[in-house]
Design an enzyme around this catalytic site. Structure first.
Site, short mmCIF file in Angstrom:
data_model
loop_
_atom_site.label_atom_id
_atom_site.label_comp_id
_atom_site.label_asym_id
_atom_site.label_seq_id
_atom_site.Cartn_x
_atom_site.Cartn_y
_atom_site.Cartn_z
N HIS A 1 -3.24 6.76 -6.28
CA HIS A 1 -2.80 6.81 -4.71
C HIS A 1 -1.73 5.66 -4.71
O HIS A 1 -2.04 4.53 -5.14
CB HIS A 1 -4.05 6.39 -3.94
CG HIS A 1 -4.96 7.47 -3.49
ND1 HIS A 1 -5.51 7.42 -2.37
CD2 HIS A 1 -5.01 8.64 -4.25
CE1 HIS A 1 -6.33 8.80 -2.43
NE2 HIS A 1 -6.14 9.38 -3.40
N TYR B 1 -8.31 3.47 6.95
CA TYR B 1 -9.15 2.37 7.59
C TYR B 1 -8.85 2.37 9.14
O TYR B 1 -7.57 2.46 9.44
CB TYR B 1 -8.94 1.09 6.98
CG TYR B 1 -9.07 0.92 5.55
CD1 TYR B 1 -8.27 1.36 4.40
CD2 TYR B 1 -10.20 0.09 5.28
CE1 TYR B 1 -8.39 1.37 3.23
CE2 TYR B 1 -10.42 -0.16 3.82
CZ TYR B 1 -9.63 0.59 2.71
OH TYR B 1 -9.89 0.48 1.60
N PRO C 1 -16.95 -4.47 1.89
CA PRO C 1 -16.28 -3.64 1.09
C PRO C 1 -14.83 -3.30 1.77
O PRO C 1 -14.23 -2.60 1.19
CB PRO C 1 -17.18 -2.39 1.17
CG PRO C 1 -18.28 -2.82 2.04
CD PRO C 1 -18.36 -4.14 2.48
N TYR D 1 -3.95 -5.60 -1.51
CA TYR D 1 -4.64 -4.35 -1.97
C TYR D 1 -4.71 -3.82 -3.27
O TYR D 1 -5.52 -3.38 -3.69
CB TYR D 1 -4.33 -3.31 -0.68
CG TYR D 1 -5.28 -2.25 -0.67
CD1 TYR D 1 -5.02 -0.94 -1.49
CD2 TYR D 1 -6.54 -2.43 0.15
CE1 TYR D 1 -6.07 0.02 -1.20
CE2 TYR D 1 -7.50 -1.14 0.37
CZ TYR D 1 -7.19 -0.10 -0.33
OH TYR D 1 -7.90 1.08 -0.55
#
Ligand code: FAS
Ligand code: PHB
Length: 394
Positions: A72, A201, A293, A385
């Site tokens: 991704h 998200y 998480p 990230y």
């Protein structure tokens, strides 16, 4: 029995460390409390940093990930229905993440371990490190009613948050840092096509939601739930209805629902113990730190610890550099705290936690808006990230 390194725990940390050490000719024995099937039955992480993927390949367990894993180059953050795509690759000079379930990579590591003929003892109970402050540590355990003792040079505590390793360090030698969040993530695994090709998200007035996946036919969804929620109170239908209410309309409209294969609530906690070592015992992964998480850092921070200890022990045995073992904890902790901070920051910005004042909610909304509407802000999110580089041991 005698070996160079005893590894306590056959989760991803223990299995990855065992394979990497084996590749360097450093023999090791893994002791695991439950069965291999039980380990594989836990549905957990889904996003791997490129560093983790490289370590898996180096361990000889990356083949299936390179075939079945999804690369991704972007991720989405939706705020009250407005979607923003973070272009990971363009903002980080080409870095990406790989979506590949923890269950699968654990299975790959188990298969590689079997081929390596290294000793792995499942259902080993009453595992206990001894003489960790001395130069001749050993580990005792029981299996099938028999008692065993393994003499070793070093012990790697890869036994998770509830394991025995951290508890074996005298309490006056450690300092613990912790934040327990008011709530958790109710997760569902379903054999349905993912609602979006990339992760989403979602911040919403009703609470956080996450759309993730394992493949184009296996989806993983989460919704934030309160501290008193019980999984048995959440029928599949109730879960899907609540998830739809928290997603942007165009995603809610095309969400394909189905029966849950797995449904569980994971608590949200930030935790670090310092130092991550004592004598000849080293703590790795969830044995030393836990993150909510939200930043996909749990598994990836564990990989950073494995890289550090593997690099150190390789130099100890190949070059006699035993003094390097004293650098383990300080080397790991900088990256551990980076992961802790990013996970804490993303959790606070994206969740509706009880007790957050209206002013704090406004501050978080303004901060999130700033980071999402500016390239500078998006670069900061993307940089963390995709994962910070591992430290080289010199
Ligand atoms: P693990 O806890 O995976 O493995 C430790 C192993 O040690 C276990 O197999 C255990 O049985 C064994 N053990 C324990 N005590 C022992 C003893 N006394 N003797 C012998 N063996 C012993 N991370 C994410 O990035 N995304 C997620 O969505 C996510 N979801 C999670 C959900 C839950 C419920 C939990 C607990 C964690 C989640 N995590 C997630 C974090 C998770 O992926 C961990 O970071 C990852 O499992 C860390 O791997 P290990 O350090 O190997 O610890
Ligand atoms: C998952 O797919 O389980 C997952 C992905 C990203 C996260 C947390 C969990 O941040």
């Amino acid at each position: 029995m005698k070996t160079k390194v005893v590894i306590i725990g056959a989760g991803p940390s223990g299995l990855l460390l065992g394979q990497l050490l084996h590749k360097q000719g450093i023999d090791n024995i893994i002791l695991e409390r439950v069965s291999a099937d039980y380990v594989l039955g836990r549905i957990r992480a889904g996003v791997l940093e490129e560093g983790f993927a490289s370590l898996l390949r180096e361990a000889g367990a990356g083949e299936r990930m390179d075939i079945d894993g999804e690369v991704h180059d972007g991720v989405e953050i939706a705020v009250d229905g407005k979607r923003v795509r973070i272009d990971l690759a363009s903002l980080t000079g080409g870095k990406k993440v790989i979506v590949y379930g923890q269950t699968e990579l654990t299975r790959d590591l188990m298969d590689a371990r079997t081929l390596s003929n290294q000793i792995t003892s499942y259902e080993a109970v009453n595992v206990e490190p001894h003489d960790i402050a001395g130069d001749l540590p050993f580990v005792s355990y029981e299996k099938d009613g028999q008692k065993f003792k393994i003499q070793c040079d070093y012990i790697a505590g890869c036994d998770g948050f509830h394991g025995v390793s951290r508890k074996s360090i005298p309490s006056d030698h450690i300092k613990e840092y912790e934040r327990v969040y008011p709530g958790g993530w109710l997760g569902v695994l379903s054999a349905t096509p993912p609602v979006n090709p990339e992760l989403v998200y979602a911040h919403h007035e009703r609470g956080f939601a996450l759309c993730s996946l394992r493949s184009q036919s296996l989806s993983r969804y989460y919704i934030q739930v309160g501290p008193k929620e019980k999984v048995e109170d959440w029928s599949d239908d109730r879960f899907w209805q609540e998830l739809k209410r928290r997603l942007p309309d165009e995603l809610a409209d095309k969400l394909i629902t189905g029966p849950s294969i797995e449904k569980s609530i994971a608590p949200m906690r930030s935790y670090v113990v310092e130092p991550m070592q004592y004598g000849r015992l080293f703590l790795l992964g969830d044995a030393a730190h836990i993150v909510p998480p939200t930043g996909a850092k749990g598994l990836n921070t564990a990989a950073g610890d494995v890289h550090t200890l593997y690099s150190i022990l390789t130099k100890v045995y190949a070059e006699g550099r035993s003094e390097l073992t004293e650098k383990y904890s300080q080397t790991c902790l900088r990256r551990v705290w980076d992961g802790e901070r990013f996970s804490w920051w993303m959790s606070n910005l994206l969740h509706k936690f009880e007790g957050k004042s209206a002013f704090e909610e406004k501050m978080h909304k303004s901060e999130l808006d700033y980071y999402l509407r500016t390239e500078t802000g998006q670069k900061i999110i993307a940089d963390q990230y995709v994962g910070l580089p591992y430290d080289e041991i010199k």
